[in-house]
Design a protein around this motif. Structure first.
Motif, PDB file in Angstrom:
ATOM      1  N   LEU A 152       0.832  -1.329  -0.247  1.00 24.37           N
ATOM      2  CA  LEU A 152       0.157  -0.001  -0.136  1.00 24.37           C
ATOM      3  C   LEU A 152       0.752   0.948   0.020  1.00 24.37           C
ATOM      4  CD1 LEU A 152      -2.773  -0.908   2.579  1.00 24.37           C
ATOM      5  CD2 LEU A 152      -2.839  -1.328   0.236  1.00 24.37           C
ATOM      6  N   SER A 153       0.141   2.339  -0.657  1.00 27.25           N
ATOM      7  CA  SER A 153       0.985   3.674  -0.460  1.00 27.25           C
ATOM      8  C   SER A 153       0.856   4.339   1.125  1.00 27.25           C
ATOM      9  CB  SER A 153       0.454   4.786  -1.464  1.00 27.25           C
ATOM     10  OG  SER A 153      -0.936   5.103  -1.029  1.00 27.25           O
ATOM     11  N   GLY A 154       1.707   5.231   1.203  1.00 28.49           N
ATOM     12  CA  GLY A 154       1.562   5.892   2.743  1.00 28.49           C
ATOM     13  C   GLY A 154       0.062   6.149   2.924  1.00 28.49           C
ATOM     14  N   GLY A 155      -0.696   6.915   2.061  1.00 27.31           N
ATOM     15  CA  GLY A 155      -2.048   7.520   2.324  1.00 27.31           C
ATOM     16  C   GLY A 155      -3.123   6.136   2.597  1.00 27.31           C
ATOM     17  N   GLN A 156      -2.664   5.041   1.748  1.00 23.83           N
ATOM     18  CA  GLN A 156      -3.626   3.921   1.692  1.00 23.83           C
ATOM     19  C   GLN A 156      -3.284   3.332   2.929  1.00 23.83           C
ATOM     20  OE1 GLN A 156      -2.265   1.956  -1.823  1.00 23.83           O
ATOM     21  NE2 GLN A 156      -4.180   2.558  -2.641  1.00 23.83           N
ATOM     22  N   LYS A 209      -2.582   4.834   6.008  1.00 22.17           N
ATOM     23  CA  LYS A 209      -3.237   5.719   6.783  1.00 22.17           C
ATOM     24  C   LYS A 209      -4.768   5.419   7.002  1.00 22.17           C
ATOM     25  CE  LYS A 209       0.012   8.852   8.239  1.00 22.17           C
ATOM     26  NZ  LYS A 209      -0.143   9.367   9.553  1.00 22.17           N
ATOM     27  N   LEU A 210      -5.403   4.903   5.718  1.00 18.84           N
ATOM     28  CA  LEU A 210      -6.647   4.580   5.467  1.00 18.84           C
ATOM     29  C   LEU A 210      -6.956   3.385   6.362  1.00 18.84           C
ATOM     30  CD1 LEU A 210      -7.404   5.783   1.793  1.00 18.84           C
ATOM     31  CD2 LEU A 210      -8.410   6.816   4.098  1.00 18.84           C
ATOM     32  N   LEU A 211      -6.014   2.643   5.919  1.00 21.49           N
ATOM     33  CA  LEU A 211      -6.193   1.063   6.370  1.00 21.49           C
ATOM     34  C   LEU A 211      -6.025   1.211   8.148  1.00 21.49           C
ATOM     35  CD1 LEU A 211      -6.434  -1.935   6.594  1.00 21.49           C
ATOM     36  CD2 LEU A 211      -3.675  -2.087   5.950  1.00 21.49           C
ATOM     37  N   MET A 234      -2.715  13.164   8.430  1.00 18.58           N
ATOM     38  CA  MET A 234      -2.400  13.742   6.811  1.00 18.58           C
ATOM     39  C   MET A 234      -0.844  13.556   6.910  1.00 18.58           C
ATOM     40  SD  MET A 234      -4.964  14.529   5.671  1.00 18.58           S
ATOM     41  CE  MET A 234      -6.741  14.715   6.129  1.00 18.58           C
ATOM     42  N   ALA A 235      -0.001  13.095   7.808  1.00 22.29           N
ATOM     43  CA  ALA A 235       1.297  13.240   7.482  1.00 22.29           C
ATOM     44  C   ALA A 235       1.797  11.938   6.315  1.00 22.29           C
ATOM     45  CB  ALA A 235       2.115  13.176   8.740  1.00 22.29           C
ATOM     46  N   GLY A 236       2.500  12.420   5.298  1.00 23.08           N
ATOM     47  CA  GLY A 236       2.993  11.280   4.393  1.00 23.08           C
ATOM     48  C   GLY A 236       1.735  11.120   3.365  1.00 23.08           C
ATOM     49  N   VAL A 237       0.683  11.712   3.417  1.00 24.05           N
ATOM     50  CA  VAL A 237      -0.329  11.233   2.656  1.00 24.05           C
ATOM     51  C   VAL A 237      -0.445  12.137   1.338  1.00 24.05           C
ATOM     52  CG1 VAL A 237      -3.007  11.392   2.319  1.00 24.05           C
ATOM     53  CG2 VAL A 237      -1.653  10.843   4.383  1.00 24.05           C
ATOM     54  N   ASN A 238      -0.410  11.369  -0.056  1.00 24.12           N
ATOM     55  CA  ASN A 238      -0.175  12.290  -1.238  1.00 24.12           C
ATOM     56  C   ASN A 238      -1.526  13.265  -1.288  1.00 24.12           C
ATOM     57  OD1 ASN A 238      -1.951  10.963  -2.920  1.00 24.12           O
ATOM     58  ND2 ASN A 238      -0.396   9.209  -3.089  1.00 24.12           N
ATOM     59  N   PRO A 239      -1.392  14.338  -1.955  1.00 28.45           N
ATOM     60  CA  PRO A 239      -2.649  15.208  -2.173  1.00 28.45           C
ATOM     61  C   PRO A 239      -3.857  14.477  -2.656  1.00 28.45           C
ATOM     62  CG  PRO A 239      -0.503  16.151  -3.106  1.00 28.45           C
ATOM     63  CD  PRO A 239      -0.143  14.774  -2.721  1.00 28.45           C
ATOM     64  N   LEU A 243      -4.997  11.956  -1.853  1.00 25.44           N
ATOM     65  CA  LEU A 243      -5.822  11.229  -0.854  1.00 25.44           C
ATOM     66  C   LEU A 243      -6.339  11.929   0.443  1.00 25.44           C
ATOM     67  CD1 LEU A 243      -4.366   7.491  -0.315  1.00 25.44           C
ATOM     68  CD2 LEU A 243      -6.700   8.101  -1.171  1.00 25.44           C
ATOM     69  N   THR A 244      -5.718  13.234   0.374  1.00 27.95           N
ATOM     70  CA  THR A 244      -5.823  14.048   1.476  1.00 27.95           C
ATOM     71  C   THR A 244      -7.589  14.602   1.531  1.00 27.95           C
ATOM     72  OG1 THR A 244      -3.843  15.252   1.083  1.00 27.95           O
ATOM     73  CG2 THR A 244      -5.330  16.529   2.203  1.00 27.95           C
ATOM     74  N   GLN A 245      -8.080  14.593   0.555  1.00 35.00           N
ATOM     75  CA  GLN A 245      -9.690  15.189   0.261  1.00 35.00           C
ATOM     76  C   GLN A 245     -10.421  13.859   0.993  1.00 35.00           C
ATOM     77  OE1 GLN A 245     -10.696  18.392   0.081  1.00 35.00           O
ATOM     78  NE2 GLN A 245     -12.686  17.482   0.614  1.00 35.00           N
ATOM     79  N   SER A 246      -9.911  12.667   0.436  1.00 39.28           N
ATOM     80  CA  SER A 246     -10.887  11.581   0.951  1.00 39.28           C
ATOM     81  C   SER A 246     -10.559  11.372   2.325  1.00 39.28           C
ATOM     82  CB  SER A 246     -10.631  10.288   0.109  1.00 39.28           C
ATOM     83  OG  SER A 246      -9.558   9.532   0.706  1.00 39.28           O
ATOM     84  N   LEU A 247      -9.230  11.443   2.801  1.00 40.44           N
ATOM     85  CA  LEU A 247      -9.010  11.511   4.198  1.00 40.44           C
ATOM     86  C   LEU A 247      -9.867  12.543   5.085  1.00 40.44           C
ATOM     87  CD1 LEU A 247      -5.564  10.546   4.937  1.00 40.44           C
ATOM     88  CD2 LEU A 247      -7.132   9.930   6.496  1.00 40.44           C
ATOM     89  N   LEU A 248      -9.992  13.461   4.684  1.00 40.65           N
ATOM     90  CA  LEU A 248     -10.748  14.541   5.391  1.00 40.65           C
ATOM     91  C   LEU A 248     -12.215  14.308   5.261  1.00 40.65           C
ATOM     92  CD1 LEU A 248      -9.525  18.135   3.919  1.00 40.65           C
ATOM     93  CD2 LEU A 248      -9.113  17.125   6.439  1.00 40.65           C
ATOM     94  N   GLU A 249     -12.873  13.660   4.561  1.00 39.09           N
ATOM     95  CA  GLU A 249     -14.208  13.292   4.206  1.00 39.09           C
ATOM     96  C   GLU A 249     -14.219  12.100   5.327  1.00 39.09           C
ATOM     97  OE1 GLU A 249     -16.400  14.851   2.778  1.00 39.09           O
ATOM     98  OE2 GLU A 249     -15.075  16.350   2.053  1.00 39.09           O
TER      99      GLU A 249
END
Ligand code: ATP
Length: 254
Positions: free
Chosen positions: A154-158, A160-162, A181-186, A188-194
């Motif tokens: 997984l990517s860094g952002g994925q 975080k989601l996991l 949000m640290a290490g999350v690419n732009p 995925l940022t919006q979806s993390l916020l949601e």
């Protein structure tokens, strides 16, 4: 309206050598809201997270979660009581699959043990229910296509989601996110916020540590500012960001 905090902490201290990493006189986390915990590097934010969730032991002080005393309760019991946290550096296990990581999250549920979750696959009749719950969460977090992949892929952002999805396996009432949000690419940022806003919409309380002030302004209902272990300000974001003590705390760090 009557105050009904989900967490109340009093006189909580933790020192390392001569440094008072945390020296909090009084702290309340409002229920059903998104609270941002901000402050310069070394302010004590992560240490406070560690204390509240049983990953570290205070020198003194006590706190309640949902009216129950929780100081010095072990981390897995804290999770079972409905208070979970994520880490600045995710604790996702790369050599396990995404689904296996989710099952580990369920191991924090009452009646489960890590050994059973990991090695035996015995769930006392709950295996199907846990798998179904994990599948629902994985779909929600758009990780369903990764279900049987190693988490290392997984990517860094994925990741975080996991980690967030895994934390939800205990059906928590309070979710604590350390720098989500640290290490999350732009992308995925919006979806993390949601996802964070959705936690609140689903009735959970959120406490998160964040350095990105734009994000804080965007999603926090309440802001708590720490500096040198102490709470130096708290209030709605628009008010707190204009507070001179807050500005000084940040400038003091540079
Ligand atoms: P950051 O924004 O950089 O993550 P923070 O606000 O989370 O910082 P902490 O990591 O809680 O701050 O650190 C608070 C203070 O406690 C710092 O001075 C830090 O060096 C110290 N500290 C934290 N953990 C330990 C430890 N295990 N051993 C020694 N000192 C520690």
């Amino acid at each position: 309206s009557k105050r009904d905090p989900i967490v109340v902490a009093r006189k909580v201290t933790r020192s390392f050598g001569g440094i008072n990493a945390v020296d909090v006189e009084h702290l309340e986390i409002p229920r059903h809201k998104i609270t941002a915990l901000i402050g310069p590097n070394g302010a004590g934010k992560t240490t406070l997270f560690n204390l509240l969730t049983g990953f570290d032991t205070p020198n003194s002080g006590d706190w309640e979660f949902d009216g129950k005393p929780l100081a010095k309760v072990a981390s897995h019991k804290v999770a079972r009581m409905g208070m979970v946290r994520t880490f600045q550096l995710t604790k996702v296990m790369g050599k396990l699959t995404v689904m296996e990581n989710m099952r580990l999250g369920a191991a924090d549920q009452p009646g489960e043990s890590l050994g059973r979750a990991l090695f035996k696959g015995l769930w006392g009749g709950r295996e199907r229910e846990i798998t179904k719950q994990a599948d629902v969460l994985l779909e929600k977090f758009k990780l369903d296509t990764k279900r049987d992949d190693y988490a290392a892929s997984l990517s860094g952002g994925q990741r975080k989601l996991l980690e967030m999805a895994r934390a939800l396996m205990v059906r928590p009432r309070l979710v604590m996110l350390d720098e989500p949000m640290a290490g999350v690419n732009p992308a995925l940022t919006q979806s993390l916020l949601e996802h964070i806003k959705n936690l609140k919409a689903e009735g959970m309380t959120v406490l998160f540590v964040e350095h990105d002030m734009q994000m804080v302004r965007h999603i926090a209902d309440w802001v708590v500012v720490m500096a040198e272990g102490k709470v130096v300000a708290e209030g709605p974001p628009a008010v707190v960001m204009k507070d001179q003590a807050v500005i000084d705390a940040y400038l003091g760090a540079h």
